[in-house]
Scaffold this active site. Structure first.
Site, short mmCIF file in Angstrom:
data_model
loop_
_atom_site.label_atom_id
_atom_site.label_comp_id
_atom_site.label_asym_id
_atom_site.label_seq_id
_atom_site.Cartn_x
_atom_site.Cartn_y
_atom_site.Cartn_z
N SER A 124 0.84 -1.20 0.00
CA SER A 124 0.00 0.00 0.00
C SER A 124 0.87 1.25 0.00
CB SER A 124 -0.86 -0.01 1.27
OG SER A 124 -1.47 1.23 1.47
N TYR A 172 -1.93 -1.39 10.90
CA TYR A 172 -2.20 -1.92 9.55
C TYR A 172 -1.04 -1.58 8.62
CZ TYR A 172 -3.77 -1.89 4.72
OH TYR A 172 -3.84 -2.06 3.36
N LYS A 183 2.10 -3.90 6.54
CA LYS A 183 2.50 -3.86 5.12
C LYS A 183 4.01 -3.60 5.01
CE LYS A 183 -1.49 -4.61 3.30
NZ LYS A 183 -1.75 -5.93 2.69
#
Ligand code: NAD
Ligand code: UD1
Length: 337
Positions: free
Chosen positions: A124, A149, A153
């Site tokens: 992302s 989150y 990644k």
């Protein structure tokens, strides 16, 4: 020869299943349905006019994964499976690390057991964090992320790079998505958020259909042309096609490579709202409220590397994204049911 797609029942996964089959790949799909509905894959089968094997399986379940590799020769894995809600990740960090990081480690271990060493991973733009100027280049520093989150990644990217250093047979393509929106042009598959949407486009479309009274615009005092946040929205079908190109690349190359998948264009919240209203002829009432914690003013990609190396460019524009989102939302007001 087949490509395993983890999380293939989800928003981006379902669109990618379709594009992979259109490009002539055989696919095997797995998902634990944590955030998706089996109907999505029934619709993918109908749209493709083709069947494919599906396994209800969790990426943390090594034996479940082994069962898939025992039954199919897998050449590469497109790895979507993961949890993705930023706010929830702050409340439940261990679930995010277990599912996203732990699950990816288990998946890689099983892949290696079966000699499958090619992965296309859903990363992302969030890994660029707060400190980098747009347009964002793949070479910019990563890791200054603001929530668990985003940290999953970043950590997974680093793990996969380490894996490539440890064993030159591994081929990993890290795809940094910008803001995927839109839906398949048929209106048959699309994004189906649980509860109150966190992201802009699903919220806009739920306001347009009357499920929510108005959009809250999170701040109009940013240093942007109209004061609202600027992002790089990308049509999910363009994104899905990027996975076809990334798979082609992973089959021919070794080592770890990073690519931005975006349009390279910045769009403000109000640009998106106005375009949605114009293209679809529906009103989207909004109120400006305070900034959302953790948001940055501007985030858009430099997609040149994907163009030069993967021969991929985003072809659809903001009007296509708004039109296709509305087709999906208006044909499926309650999602897949
Ligand atoms: P999604 O939630 O629609 O799809 C993810 C799928 O993975 C779901 O079907 C879910 O049921 C499945 N899943 C979750 N945990 C699993 C597990 N342990 N085992 C098996 N299946 C599991 O999300 P999406 O929008 O399609 O995103 C796909 C990937 O792309 C995610 O990794 C996400 O973090 C990443 N990503 C998404 C965006 C975005 O804006 N949608 C942006 C950047 C990156
Ligand atoms: C968010 C996540 C990011 C994730 C990305 C996935 C946060 C802080 N960041 O990014 O980690 O990778 O989604 O697509 O959640 N907006 C409104 N009203 C709304 C919703 C959004 O005004 O109800 C604005 C936001 O302030 C932002 C823009 O719309 O300026 C886009 O927001 P969103 O769709 O949530 O995406 P990101 O903030 O880019």
């Amino acid at each position: 020869m087949a490509i395993l797609i983890t999380g293939g029942c989800g928003f981006i996964g379902s669109h990618t299943c379709l594009e992979m089959m259109s490009a002539g790949y055989d696919i095997v799909v797995m998902d634990n349905y944590y955030n998706s509905d089996p109907i999505a894959l029934e619709r993918v089968r109908a749209l493709a006019g083709r069947d494919f094997p599906f396994y209800e399986c969790d990426i943390r379940d090594a034996d479940g994964l082994r069962n898939i590799f025992e039954h199919h020769t897998i050449d590469a894995v497109i790895h979507f499976a993961g949890l993705k809600a930023v706010g929830e990740s702050v409340q439940k960090p261990l679930e995010y690390y277990d599912n996203n990081v732990g699950g990816t480690v288990t998946l890689c271990e099983v892949m290696a057991e079966y000699g499958c060493k090619r992965m296309i991973f859903s990363s992302s733009a969030t890994v660029y964090g707060m400190g980098n100027p747009s347009p964002l280049l793949e070479t910019y520093p990563t890791g200054a992320v603001t929530n668990p989150y985003g940290r999953t990644k970043y950590v997974i990217e680093e793990i996969l790079k380490d894996l490539c250093v440890s064993d030159p047979e591994w081929s990993v393509v890290l795809l940094r998505y910008f803001n995927p929106i839109g839906a398949h042009e048929s209106g048959q598959i699309g994004e189906n958020p649980n509860g109150i949407p966190n992201n802009l486009m699903p919220y806009v479309s739920q306001v347009a259909i009357g499920k929510r009274p108005f959009l809250s615009v999170f701040g109009d005092d940013y240093d942007t042309p109209d004061g609202t946040g600027v992002r790089d929205y990308i049509h999910v079908v363009d994104l899905a096609k990027g996975h076809v190109k990334a798979t082609d690349y992973a089959l021919e190359n070794a080592g770890a490579e990073v690519f931005n998948l975006g349009t390279g264009k910045g769009t403000s919240v109000l640009d998106l709202v106005k375009t949605f209203e114009k293209v679809n002829g529906v009103p989207v009432p909004y109120k400006v409220v305070a900034r959302r914690a953790g948001d940055i003013a501007t985030c858009y990609s430099d997609p040149t590397k994907a163009k030069e190396v993967l021969h991929w460019v985003a072809e659809k524009d903001l009007e296509d994204m708004c039109r296709d989102t509305w087709k999906w939302q208006s044909q499926n007001p309650d999602g897949f049911c």
